[in-house]
Design a protein around this motif. Structure first.
Motif, mmCIF file in Angstrom:
data_model
loop_
_atom_site.group_PDB
_atom_site.id
_atom_site.type_symbol
_atom_site.label_atom_id
_atom_site.label_comp_id
_atom_site.label_asym_id
_atom_site.label_seq_id
_atom_site.Cartn_x
_atom_site.Cartn_y
_atom_site.Cartn_z
ATOM 1 N N GLU A 5 38.878 38.252 14.416
ATOM 2 C CA GLU A 5 37.305 37.237 14.495
ATOM 3 C C GLU A 5 38.021 35.654 15.334
ATOM 4 O O GLU A 5 38.050 35.548 15.692
ATOM 5 N N PRO A 6 36.593 35.633 16.046
ATOM 6 C CA PRO A 6 36.787 34.038 17.391
ATOM 7 C C PRO A 6 36.619 33.455 16.369
ATOM 8 O O PRO A 6 37.955 32.398 17.925
ATOM 9 N N SER A 7 37.029 33.004 15.523
ATOM 10 C CA SER A 7 37.292 31.476 14.983
ATOM 11 C C SER A 7 38.862 31.598 15.206
ATOM 12 O O SER A 7 39.726 30.279 15.459
ATOM 13 N N SER A 8 39.612 32.909 15.662
ATOM 14 C CA SER A 8 41.282 33.092 15.311
ATOM 15 C C SER A 8 41.491 32.814 16.648
ATOM 16 O O SER A 8 42.527 32.542 17.180
ATOM 17 N N VAL A 9 40.661 32.959 17.924
ATOM 18 C CA VAL A 9 40.891 32.521 19.384
ATOM 19 C C VAL A 9 40.804 31.248 19.895
ATOM 20 O O VAL A 9 39.955 30.269 19.274
ATOM 21 N N ARG A 10 41.741 30.964 20.867
ATOM 22 C CA ARG A 10 42.199 29.923 21.005
ATOM 23 C C ARG A 10 41.515 29.726 22.863
ATOM 24 O O ARG A 10 41.604 30.967 23.230
ATOM 25 N N ILE A 11 40.478 29.323 23.312
ATOM 26 C CA ILE A 11 39.799 28.714 24.776
ATOM 27 C C ILE A 11 40.314 27.680 25.022
ATOM 28 O O ILE A 11 40.799 26.362 24.688
ATOM 29 N N ALA A 12 41.280 27.927 26.474
ATOM 30 C CA ALA A 12 42.134 26.542 26.750
ATOM 31 C C ALA A 12 42.322 27.233 28.720
ATOM 32 O O ALA A 12 41.961 28.131 28.851
ATOM 33 N N ARG A 13 42.689 25.897 29.215
ATOM 34 C CA ARG A 13 42.734 26.070 31.018
ATOM 35 C C ARG A 13 43.555 27.183 30.713
ATOM 36 O O ARG A 13 44.460 26.869 30.151
ATOM 37 N N ILE A 14 43.372 28.548 32.064
ATOM 38 C CA ILE A 14 44.415 28.860 32.153
ATOM 39 C C ILE A 14 45.254 27.746 33.671
ATOM 40 O O ILE A 14 45.103 26.954 34.289
ATOM 41 N N GLY A 15 46.989 27.719 33.005
ATOM 42 C CA GLY A 15 47.575 27.501 34.065
ATOM 43 C C GLY A 15 48.506 28.210 34.699
ATOM 44 O O GLY A 15 48.518 29.730 34.629
ATOM 45 N N PRO A 16 49.690 27.939 35.710
ATOM 46 C CA PRO A 16 50.338 28.489 36.898
ATOM 47 C C PRO A 16 51.291 29.480 36.267
ATOM 48 O O PRO A 16 51.480 30.922 36.477
ATOM 49 N N ALA A 17 51.579 28.943 34.539
ATOM 50 C CA ALA A 17 52.620 30.030 33.913
ATOM 51 C C ALA A 17 51.156 30.746 32.527
ATOM 52 O O ALA A 17 52.533 32.118 32.668
ATOM 53 N N ASP A 18 50.245 31.241 33.647
ATOM 54 C CA ASP A 18 49.624 31.857 32.265
ATOM 55 C C ASP A 18 49.268 33.434 33.320
ATOM 56 O O ASP A 18 47.938 34.011 33.082
ATOM 57 N N LEU A 19 49.644 33.060 35.098
ATOM 58 C CA LEU A 19 48.261 33.920 36.069
ATOM 59 C C LEU A 19 49.286 34.950 35.933
ATOM 60 O O LEU A 19 48.203 36.468 36.006
ATOM 61 N N SER A 20 50.047 35.338 35.101
ATOM 62 C CA SER A 20 51.027 36.943 35.473
ATOM 63 C C SER A 20 49.714 37.694 34.099
ATOM 64 O O SER A 20 49.640 38.535 34.282
ATOM 65 N N ALA A 21 49.399 36.518 33.037
ATOM 66 C CA ALA A 21 48.665 37.645 31.919
ATOM 67 C C ALA A 21 47.345 37.452 32.498
ATOM 68 O O ALA A 21 46.054 38.918 32.162
ATOM 69 N N TYR A 22 46.502 36.721 33.764
ATOM 70 C CA TYR A 22 45.070 36.612 34.650
ATOM 71 C C TYR A 22 45.620 38.038 35.004
ATOM 72 O O TYR A 22 44.316 38.957 34.860
ATOM 73 N N LYS A 23 46.221 38.161 35.607
ATOM 74 C CA LYS A 23 46.342 39.286 36.760
ATOM 75 C C LYS A 23 45.958 39.907 35.497
ATOM 76 O O LYS A 23 45.761 41.383 36.199
ATOM 77 N N SER A 24 46.934 40.626 35.081
ATOM 78 C CA SER A 24 47.188 41.862 34.260
ATOM 79 C C SER A 24 45.400 42.347 33.496
ATOM 80 O O SER A 24 45.164 43.272 33.631
ATOM 81 N N LEU A 25 45.087 41.505 33.401
ATOM 82 C CA LEU A 25 44.252 41.560 32.258
ATOM 83 C C LEU A 25 43.045 41.760 33.704
ATOM 84 O O LEU A 25 42.148 42.817 33.827
ATOM 85 N N ARG A 26 43.359 40.367 34.662
ATOM 86 C CA ARG A 26 42.213 41.263 35.576
ATOM 87 C C ARG A 26 41.964 42.497 36.180
ATOM 88 O O ARG A 26 41.245 43.080 36.127
ATOM 89 N N ASP A 27 43.527 42.991 36.404
ATOM 90 C CA ASP A 27 43.510 44.517 36.643
ATOM 91 C C ASP A 27 43.065 45.565 36.143
ATOM 92 O O ASP A 27 42.772 46.142 36.225
#
Length: 182
Positions: A5-27
């Protein structure tokens, strides 16, 4: 309460260390929603995660350039980005991009959470007055999300995306431009 459920989701800025996860989701998004992205999957697949560092807005002193992520536990399950225009006469404007939710988390309200967080962050940017976006006209759920957030349609550009599926097999996709005055 279920863990997804959305309440268990954390929203935060993506930082340099998160770019691999970002790229995987983007791909994954490029593969599943070919008409939603201007970039082609082959070019983006070859791009290293560090190639997205400019989207983090690390050197943007006025604000308005960032990527936000939605994390379920340690897994990145959604993103949204804003990219402020760099030209002096356009600095009052930014483009919304990188709106994605993992298929495993669609229908849980993450799009609304990401949009709310994005607009909150955008309103902190010095001198930012408007946000524009382009969305495939076939993406009705995304269009409804943007309308709920307050974006208004301002025009359709036909045949923005051209896909060649084989000899003589061409598909075109139109894009709707939307705007929000902050």
């Amino acid at each position: 309460m279920e863990p997804s459920e959305p309440s268990s989701v954390r929203i935060a800025r993506i930082g340099p260390a998160d770019l691999s996860a970002y790229k995987s989701l983007r791909d994954e998004g490029l593969r599943l929603h070919i008409d939603a992205f201007d970039n082609d999957i082959e070019s983006e697949h070859a791009r290293p995660p560090e190639g997205y560092i400019g989207r983090l807005g690390l050197n943007d002193t006025l604000g308005g350039t960032f990527l936000l992520g939605a994390w379920h536990g340690r897994k990145l399950v959604g993103t949204i980005g804003l990219e402020r225009q760099s030209l002096q006469k356009l600095r009052h404007s930014a483009e919304l991009n990188s709106m994605m939710v993992s298929p495993s988390h669609m229908g849980e309200g993450l799009g609304d959470l990401l949009m709310t967080a994005c607009l909150t962050e955008a309103r902190k940017a010095i001198g930012l007055e408007q946000i524009t976006l382009r969305v495939s006209t076939s993406s009705t759920a995304a269009i409804r999300l943007y309308e709920r957030a307050g974006f208004q349609a301002c025009g359709v550009v036909p045949h923005v995306i051209k896909l060649i599926d084989g000899p003589g097999q061409v598909r075109y996709f139109d894009k709707l431009t939307m705007v929000m005055i902050l």
